[in-house]
Design a protein around this motif. Structure first.
Motif, mmCIF file in Angstrom:
data_model
loop_
_atom_site.group_PDB
_atom_site.id
_atom_site.type_symbol
_atom_site.label_atom_id
_atom_site.label_comp_id
_atom_site.label_asym_id
_atom_site.label_seq_id
_atom_site.Cartn_x
_atom_site.Cartn_y
_atom_site.Cartn_z
ATOM 1 N N LEU A 7 0.858 -1.177 0.000
ATOM 2 C CA LEU A 7 0.000 0.000 0.000
ATOM 3 C C LEU A 7 0.898 1.232 0.000
ATOM 4 O O LEU A 7 1.542 1.536 1.000
ATOM 5 C CB LEU A 7 -0.922 -0.016 1.226
ATOM 6 N N SER A 12 4.799 5.345 2.842
ATOM 7 C CA SER A 12 3.659 4.910 3.669
ATOM 8 C C SER A 12 4.232 4.035 4.794
ATOM 9 O O SER A 12 5.363 3.539 4.692
ATOM 10 C CB SER A 12 2.672 4.100 2.841
ATOM 11 N N PHE A 13 3.450 3.849 5.835
ATOM 12 C CA PHE A 13 3.897 2.940 6.895
ATOM 13 C C PHE A 13 4.100 1.537 6.325
ATOM 14 O O PHE A 13 5.014 0.817 6.722
ATOM 15 C CB PHE A 13 2.866 2.895 8.026
ATOM 16 N N THR A 14 3.234 1.168 5.392
ATOM 17 C CA THR A 14 3.344 -0.176 4.811
ATOM 18 C C THR A 14 4.671 -0.329 4.066
ATOM 19 O O THR A 14 5.271 -1.398 4.069
ATOM 20 C CB THR A 14 2.152 -0.464 3.881
ATOM 21 N N PRO A 51 -1.606 -3.733 5.707
ATOM 22 C CA PRO A 51 -1.909 -3.634 7.149
ATOM 23 C C PRO A 51 -3.117 -4.492 7.503
ATOM 24 O O PRO A 51 -4.055 -4.600 6.717
ATOM 25 C CB PRO A 51 -2.230 -2.142 7.349
ATOM 26 N N HIS A 104 -4.988 8.815 5.978
ATOM 27 C CA HIS A 104 -5.671 7.522 5.930
ATOM 28 C C HIS A 104 -6.655 7.470 7.103
ATOM 29 O O HIS A 104 -6.342 7.954 8.193
ATOM 30 C CB HIS A 104 -4.614 6.415 6.061
ATOM 31 N N GLN A 106 -7.379 5.238 9.160
ATOM 32 C CA GLN A 106 -6.771 4.642 10.359
ATOM 33 C C GLN A 106 -5.961 5.681 11.132
ATOM 34 O O GLN A 106 -6.016 5.740 12.353
ATOM 35 C CB GLN A 106 -5.850 3.470 9.964
ATOM 36 N N GLN A 110 -6.634 7.107 14.811
ATOM 37 C CA GLN A 110 -5.624 6.924 15.862
ATOM 38 C C GLN A 110 -5.257 8.249 16.520
ATOM 39 O O GLN A 110 -4.639 8.278 17.585
ATOM 40 C CB GLN A 110 -4.376 6.243 15.278
ATOM 41 N N SER A 129 -3.788 6.606 1.726
ATOM 42 C CA SER A 129 -2.748 6.255 2.705
ATOM 43 C C SER A 129 -2.222 7.547 3.299
ATOM 44 O O SER A 129 -2.465 8.636 2.764
ATOM 45 C CB SER A 129 -1.595 5.475 2.063
ATOM 46 N N THR A 130 -1.479 7.434 4.398
ATOM 47 C CA THR A 130 -0.884 8.622 5.022
ATOM 48 C C THR A 130 0.088 9.281 4.032
ATOM 49 O O THR A 130 0.135 10.500 3.912
ATOM 50 C CB THR A 130 -0.123 8.245 6.306
ATOM 51 N N THR A 174 1.017 -1.253 14.614
ATOM 52 C CA THR A 174 0.201 -1.831 13.541
ATOM 53 C C THR A 174 0.801 -3.176 13.140
ATOM 54 O O THR A 174 2.026 -3.338 13.069
ATOM 55 C CB THR A 174 0.111 -0.879 12.336
HETATM 56 O O1 LIG Z 1 -1.454 4.920 5.357
HETATM 57 C C1 LIG Z 1 -0.408 4.325 5.510
HETATM 58 O O2 LIG Z 1 0.700 4.867 5.530
HETATM 59 C C2 LIG Z 1 -0.482 2.887 5.698
HETATM 60 O O3 LIG Z 1 0.486 2.236 5.482
HETATM 61 C C3 LIG Z 1 -1.794 2.305 6.184
HETATM 62 C C4 LIG Z 1 -1.943 2.243 7.687
HETATM 63 C C5 LIG Z 1 -3.173 1.338 8.044
HETATM 64 O O4 LIG Z 1 -4.023 1.112 7.216
HETATM 65 O O5 LIG Z 1 -3.267 0.906 9.205
HETATM 66 C C6 LIG Z 1 -0.733 1.636 8.269
HETATM 67 C C7 LIG Z 1 -0.289 1.987 9.517
HETATM 68 C C8 LIG Z 1 -1.003 2.968 10.347
HETATM 69 O O6 LIG Z 1 -1.821 2.221 11.219
HETATM 70 C C9 LIG Z 1 -1.862 3.864 9.540
HETATM 71 C C10 LIG Z 1 -2.214 3.555 8.274
#
Ligand SMILES: O=C(O)C(=O)C[C@]1(C(=O)O)C=C[C@@H](O)C=C1
Length: 283
Positions: A7, A12-14, A51, A104, A106, A110, A129-130, A174
């Motif tokens: 993603l 991105s965090f992913t 995720p 995102h 999520q 959070q 995504s973030t 995560t």
């Molecule tokens: O949006 C991002 O950067 C992601 O990788 C997705 C995502 C998720 O869907 O949980 C991954 C980690 C964090 O919890 C926030 C967003």
């Protein structure tokens, strides 16, 4: 070299998770989680990283839905990563002028209490995504927008962080999964192993009293320790669910195999997601 979808976009965090799990493979950014599943299902990539669950906000429902809907796809590993969210703007803009905050869903969830306290009347908008939100901010200095994303996104897209660590709870993790069609277990000697488990998706045959109890007793008398059971809508009508179940430890004995046969004999649909390790990643 293997092709690994994640993603995206970059930062991105992913991606942070995928690059630790697959430092030497080709990482291919995708715009959403469904595209990651489809690319794996159609063989366009070898594997994908998506995720699954966050310690504050809970399950990433799209991932759970497509694990259910795509039985050819199984899980090769889980990886847990600490998550720190920062609020960032284009350096030409001013923190006091922010009109909308993008991220995102999520990440917005959070950081809900932080936003509610400090940016109560500022609109929030979901992004794929973030990192996609951060990229958009960097390309639109004329708009008075902020993004919630990570430090790497701030660096890569040249954004200015105006609030650090805005997640509502200090402990924010995560869980990501590696998905593929290869029915393999992922191994990595460099990463710390937190445990081992198996994943099952089950659907009860029809609504009758004690139905779930009957299913759980299949695990109970075999001493199969369950660490998670989550219900999710089947989308066939209100009140219809499937269940994701995690069984702790290795999946090896005949007893365990017979558990599936017994579940099927009581007309429970069972899809085995694999036996896999859980790794710890760095943020
Ligand atoms: O949006 C991002 O950067 C992601 O990788 C997705 C995502 C998720 O869907 O949980 C991954 C980690 C964090 O919890 C926030 C967003």
């Amino acid at each position: 070299m293997m092709k690994i979808a994640f993603l995206g976009p970059q930062a991105s965090f992913t991606q942070l998770a995928a690059s630790q799990l697959f430092p030497n493979e080709e990482l291919i950014p995708k715009i959403n989680i469904l595209d990651c599943f489809n690319d794996v299902a159609h063989g366009h990539v070898d594997k994908a990283v998506v995720p699954l669950e966050n310690s504050i906000e809970g399950t990433v429902s799209m991932t759970l839905d497509y694990l259910y809907k795509t039985p050819s796809i199984t899980i090769e590993a889980e990886a847990v990563m600490p998550i720190a969210h920062h609020l960032m703007i284009h350096p030409d803009n001013n923190a006091y002028d922010i009109e909308k905050i993008y991220s995102h869903p999520q990440a917005l969830a959070q950081s809900f209490h932080f936003l509610d306290t400090h940016y109560k009347n500022v609109q929030r908008k979901d992004f794929s995504s973030t990192a996609a939100a951060a990229l958009y901010i960097s390309e639109h200095p004329e708009l008075k927008r902020a993004a919630i994303a990570n430090q790497f996104a701030a660096n890569l897209y040249n954004l200015k962080i105006i609030n650090r660590n805005i997640q509502d709870f200090e402990q924010n993790h995560t869980r990501f999964i590696i998905i593929s069609k290869q029915k393999e277990q992922y191994h990595n000697n460099q990463l710390e192993v937190l445990g081992e488990k198996s994943g099952l998706i089950i659907t009860l045959p029809d609504d009758h009293s004690g139905g779930l109890h009957q299913v759980l007793s299949v695990f109970a008398w075999r001493n199969m320790n369950l660490s998670k059971i989550e219900s999710r809508t089947l989308k066939t009508g209100l009140g219809n669910y499937f269940f994701l179940i995690n069984v702790v430890g290795k999946w090896e004995s005949v007893l365990y195999e017979n558990a599936i046969a017994e579940l099927e004999s009581i007309n429970t649909q069972v899809s085995f997601l694999g036996n896999y390790k859980e790794f710890l990643l760095e943020s």
